[in-house]
Write a protein that holds these residues in place. Structure first.
Motif, PDB file in Angstrom:
ATOM      1  N   CYS A   1       0.785   2.412  16.051  1.00 40.52           N
ATOM      2  CA  CYS A   1       1.786   1.532  15.731  1.00 40.52           C
ATOM      3  C   CYS A   1       1.801   2.274  14.218  1.00 40.52           C
ATOM      4  O   CYS A   1       3.312   2.962  13.560  1.00 40.52           O
ATOM      5  CB  CYS A   1       2.733   0.533  15.619  1.00 40.52           C
ATOM      6  N   ILE A   2       1.686   1.887  13.440  1.00 30.70           N
ATOM      7  CA  ILE A   2       1.653   2.813  12.141  1.00 30.70           C
ATOM      8  C   ILE A   2       1.796   3.901  11.597  1.00 30.70           C
ATOM      9  O   ILE A   2       2.535   4.757  11.402  1.00 30.70           O
ATOM     10  CB  ILE A   2       0.391   2.181  11.308  1.00 30.70           C
ATOM     11  N   LYS A   3       0.734   5.044  12.955  1.00 27.91           N
ATOM     12  CA  LYS A   3       0.926   6.421  12.956  1.00 27.91           C
ATOM     13  C   LYS A   3       2.019   6.576  12.969  1.00 27.91           C
ATOM     14  O   LYS A   3       2.512   7.877  12.040  1.00 27.91           O
ATOM     15  CB  LYS A   3       0.018   6.971  13.773  1.00 27.91           C
ATOM     16  N   MET A   4       2.473   5.931  14.321  1.00 29.60           N
ATOM     17  CA  MET A   4       4.296   6.631  14.443  1.00 29.60           C
ATOM     18  C   MET A   4       4.977   6.500  13.211  1.00 29.60           C
ATOM     19  O   MET A   4       6.308   7.753  13.065  1.00 29.60           O
ATOM     20  CB  MET A   4       4.328   5.764  15.943  1.00 29.60           C
ATOM     21  N   ALA A   5       5.174   5.137  12.621  1.00 33.36           N
ATOM     22  CA  ALA A   5       6.291   5.321  11.789  1.00 33.36           C
ATOM     23  C   ALA A   5       5.676   5.886  10.392  1.00 33.36           C
ATOM     24  O   ALA A   5       6.517   6.432   9.791  1.00 33.36           O
ATOM     25  CB  ALA A   5       5.626   3.352  11.006  1.00 33.36           C
ATOM     26  N   SER A   6       4.223   6.072  10.443  1.00 33.12           N
ATOM     27  CA  SER A   6       4.430   7.136   8.931  1.00 33.12           C
ATOM     28  C   SER A   6       4.237   7.960   9.858  1.00 33.12           C
ATOM     29  O   SER A   6       5.270   8.700   8.222  1.00 33.12           O
ATOM     30  CB  SER A   6       2.594   7.247   8.787  1.00 33.12           C
ATOM     31  N   GLY A   7       4.258   8.484  10.482  1.00 37.05           N
ATOM     32  CA  GLY A   7       4.802  10.297  11.356  1.00 37.05           C
ATOM     33  C   GLY A   7       6.646  10.704  10.800  1.00 37.05           C
ATOM     34  O   GLY A   7       7.179  11.102  10.440  1.00 37.05           O
ATOM     35  N   CYS A   8       7.050   9.096  11.336  1.00 37.31           N
ATOM     36  CA  CYS A   8       8.452   9.102  11.026  1.00 37.31           C
ATOM     37  C   CYS A   8       8.598   9.977   9.583  1.00 37.31           C
ATOM     38  O   CYS A   8       9.818  10.266   9.698  1.00 37.31           O
ATOM     39  CB  CYS A   8       9.204   7.788  12.047  1.00 37.31           C
ATOM     40  N   TRP A   9       8.845   8.279   9.081  1.00 36.52           N
ATOM     41  CA  TRP A   9       8.360   8.484   7.223  1.00 36.52           C
ATOM     42  C   TRP A   9       8.668   9.720   6.720  1.00 36.52           C
ATOM     43  O   TRP A   9       9.437  10.189   6.275  1.00 36.52           O
ATOM     44  CB  TRP A   9       7.714   7.389   6.477  1.00 36.52           C
ATOM     45  N   MET A  10       7.490  11.145   7.691  1.00 37.79           N
ATOM     46  CA  MET A  10       6.781  11.896   6.706  1.00 37.79           C
ATOM     47  C   MET A  10       7.849  13.008   7.360  1.00 37.79           C
ATOM     48  O   MET A  10       8.117  13.893   6.696  1.00 37.79           O
ATOM     49  CB  MET A  10       5.534  12.378   7.411  1.00 37.79           C
ATOM     50  N   GLY A  11       8.472  12.682   8.247  1.00 32.98           N
ATOM     51  CA  GLY A  11       8.872  14.167   9.045  1.00 32.98           C
ATOM     52  C   GLY A  11      10.486  14.086   8.523  1.00 32.98           C
ATOM     53  O   GLY A  11      10.891  15.159   7.619  1.00 32.98           O
ATOM     54  N   GLY A  12      11.302  12.813   8.264  1.00 29.61           N
ATOM     55  CA  GLY A  12      12.162  12.721   7.419  1.00 29.61           C
ATOM     56  C   GLY A  12      12.435  13.464   5.418  1.00 29.61           C
ATOM     57  O   GLY A  12      12.618  14.072   5.252  1.00 29.61           O
ATOM     58  N   PHE A  13      10.916  13.185   5.566  1.00 31.41           N
ATOM     59  CA  PHE A  13      10.613  13.921   3.835  1.00 31.41           C
ATOM     60  C   PHE A  13      10.889  14.915   4.383  1.00 31.41           C
ATOM     61  O   PHE A  13      10.888  15.794   2.931  1.00 31.41           O
ATOM     62  CB  PHE A  13       9.585  12.864   3.256  1.00 31.41           C
ATOM     63  N   ILE A  14       9.998  15.411   5.172  1.00 32.70           N
ATOM     64  CA  ILE A  14       9.817  16.921   4.798  1.00 32.70           C
ATOM     65  C   ILE A  14      10.976  17.768   4.977  1.00 32.70           C
ATOM     66  O   ILE A  14      11.540  19.127   4.194  1.00 32.70           O
ATOM     67  CB  ILE A  14       8.801  17.448   5.852  1.00 32.70           C
ATOM     68  N   ASN A  15      11.389  17.660   6.161  1.00 34.23           N
ATOM     69  CA  ASN A  15      12.770  17.487   6.520  1.00 34.23           C
ATOM     70  C   ASN A  15      13.885  17.504   4.979  1.00 34.23           C
ATOM     71  O   ASN A  15      14.596  18.594   4.868  1.00 34.23           O
ATOM     72  CB  ASN A  15      13.790  17.037   7.586  1.00 34.23           C
ATOM     73  N   SER A  16      13.968  16.375   4.278  1.00 35.59           N
ATOM     74  CA  SER A  16      14.788  16.917   3.296  1.00 35.59           C
ATOM     75  C   SER A  16      14.477  17.402   2.284  1.00 35.59           C
ATOM     76  O   SER A  16      15.171  18.009   1.270  1.00 35.59           O
ATOM     77  CB  SER A  16      14.621  15.092   2.578  1.00 35.59           C
ATOM     78  N   LEU A  17      13.040  17.859   2.131  1.00 30.41           N
ATOM     79  CA  LEU A  17      12.308  18.497   1.309  1.00 30.41           C
ATOM     80  C   LEU A  17      12.920  20.022   1.106  1.00 30.41           C
ATOM     81  O   LEU A  17      13.598  20.642   0.527  1.00 30.41           O
ATOM     82  CB  LEU A  17      10.805  18.021   1.117  1.00 30.41           C
ATOM     83  N   ILE A  18      12.940  20.775   2.394  1.00 31.56           N
ATOM     84  CA  ILE A  18      14.020  22.102   3.026  1.00 31.56           C
ATOM     85  C   ILE A  18      15.179  21.621   2.284  1.00 31.56           C
ATOM     86  O   ILE A  18      15.227  23.448   1.808  1.00 31.56           O
ATOM     87  CB  ILE A  18      13.153  21.549   4.390  1.00 31.56           C
ATOM     88  N   HIS A  19      16.090  20.855   2.396  1.00 26.97           N
ATOM     89  CA  HIS A  19      17.062  21.470   2.446  1.00 26.97           C
ATOM     90  C   HIS A  19      17.428  20.970   1.165  1.00 26.97           C
ATOM     91  O   HIS A  19      18.365  21.947   0.641  1.00 26.97           O
ATOM     92  CB  HIS A  19      17.684  20.352   3.362  1.00 26.97           C
ATOM     93  N   THR A  20      16.193  20.107   0.415  1.00 24.42           N
ATOM     94  CA  THR A  20      17.282  20.030  -1.422  1.00 24.42           C
ATOM     95  C   THR A  20      16.360  21.370  -1.545  1.00 24.42           C
ATOM     96  O   THR A  20      17.112  22.604  -2.525  1.00 24.42           O
ATOM     97  CB  THR A  20      16.135  18.758  -1.794  1.00 24.42           C
ATOM     98  N   LEU A  21      15.191  21.704  -1.587  1.00 24.81           N
ATOM     99  CA  LEU A  21      14.670  23.255  -2.024  1.00 24.81           C
ATOM    100  C   LEU A  21      15.480  23.753  -2.032  1.00 24.81           C
ATOM    101  O   LEU A  21      15.757  24.764  -3.530  1.00 24.81           O
ATOM    102  CB  LEU A  21      13.021  23.163  -1.607  1.00 24.81           C
ATOM    103  N   PHE A  22      16.273  24.352  -0.790  1.00 22.55           N
ATOM    104  CA  PHE A  22      16.133  25.544  -0.234  1.00 22.55           C
ATOM    105  C   PHE A  22      17.874  25.756  -1.286  1.00 22.55           C
ATOM    106  O   PHE A  22      18.601  26.703  -1.553  1.00 22.55           O
ATOM    107  CB  PHE A  22      16.853  25.565   0.654  1.00 22.55           C
ATOM    108  N   ALA A  23      18.662  24.519  -1.090  1.00 23.27           N
ATOM    109  CA  ALA A  23      19.826  23.932  -1.906  1.00 23.27           C
ATOM    110  C   ALA A  23      19.376  24.837  -3.480  1.00 23.27           C
ATOM    111  O   ALA A  23      20.146  25.126  -4.294  1.00 23.27           O
ATOM    112  CB  ALA A  23      20.307  22.870  -1.789  1.00 23.27           C
ATOM    113  N   LEU A  24      18.652  24.213  -4.064  1.00 24.33           N
ATOM    114  CA  LEU A  24      18.057  24.297  -5.236  1.00 24.33           C
ATOM    115  C   LEU A  24      17.792  25.597  -6.151  1.00 24.33           C
ATOM    116  O   LEU A  24      18.320  25.861  -7.634  1.00 24.33           O
ATOM    117  CB  LEU A  24      16.632  23.138  -6.237  1.00 24.33           C
TER     118      LEU A  24
END
Length: 272
Positions: A102-125
């Protein structure tokens, strides 16, 4: 306040220390910050004449909103898997859905959202923003921020579409497959009481999935030329504000365990 209540009671009550409520606790915690990233500033803009936001503030809002939105997409998939195991493999549920997983799944969810946002933000900047500075939206939604750029944004649009497939459509189709298996398993239950209980367990999650993914797909999976500003604004408000606000009502009104814990706590407070 509804999401705060769910977080508190899932922590206080030993009866709710299960994988299902672990993920619900994560969802409620996420929704608190998800709405807080845009609603306060949006309300200030509604009530004031000076509707401005700094460049740094805009990109901070964009990053946080995308990160939490992506996390919710994956988290709803994790919750669907939890329901799948509970209904299709009830005898092995505690063995499969152990704390570490459960902890690994939740951590993966948070990490996936962070990486997705980081990609969009860096390419926008990497774009140049030296022209128009008026965003035709309630907050800094990435497609409308990109429209202010004075440079070519075709690559950014392609990235948005590809990431939407991975973050929105991928989890959504996996949830559909999961619930196909769940429904097939439920129909195989011999007693009507058992079928009703199984359907009741999944009903709240199905409602949330329909509301959240329906409006997110409407926003991000349409061709760029077919976007209508007012429709996009309403769709964005729905999955960013309305759905997180409805989640506590959907889960608590249909959930016997949560209602019992709330009544128990209220009785203790009344006695004190």
């Amino acid at each position: 306040m509804g999401n705060v209540l769910i977080v508190l009671i899932s922590r206080i009550s030993p009866h709710l220390h299960t994988p299902m409520y672990f993920f619900l606790n994560n969802l409620s915690f996420l929704d608190i910050w998800y709405t807080s990233s845009i609603v306060p500033k949006m309300l200030i803009n509604f009530l004031s004449q000076n509707k401005t936001i700094s460049f740094d503030g805009c990109f901070t809002q964009l990053f946080v909103h995308l990160s939490l939105g992506g996390t919710e997409c994956y988290l709803l998939l994790a919750m669907a898997y939890d329901r799948y195991v509970a209904i299709c493999s009830p005898l092995h549920y505690t063995t499969i859905m152990h704390t570490s997983l459960c902890i690994k799944m939740a951590s993966g969810c948070w990490m996936g959202g962070f990486i997705n946002s980081l990609i969009h933000t860096l390419f926008a900047l990497r774009l140049s923003f030296c022209g128009p500075n008026i965003i035709n939206h309630f907050f800094c939604e990435v497609p409308y921020v990109l429209e202010l750029s004075s440079t070519d944004i075709s690559l950014n649009k392609t990235i948005i579409f590809l990431c939407a497939i991975l973050v929105i459509m991928g989890p959504f189709f996996l949830i559909l497959i999961t619930y196909g298996c769940i429904i097939s398993s439920i129909l195989g239950i011999s007693t009507s009481v058992g079928r009703k209980k199984a359907f009741s367990t999944c009903a709240s999650h199905i409602i949330v999935v329909t509301l959240f993914y329906g409006t997110a797909i409407f926003m991000y999976m349409r061709p760029g030329d077919s976007h209508v500003v007012n429709q996009d604004k309403m769709a964005t408000l729905f999955y960013s504000v309305v759905t997180p606000a409805l989640n506590p009502l959907i889960y608590t009104l249909r959930n016997k365990d949560v209602k019992e814990v709330v009544l128990e706590i209220s009785k203790k407070i009344h006695v004190l």
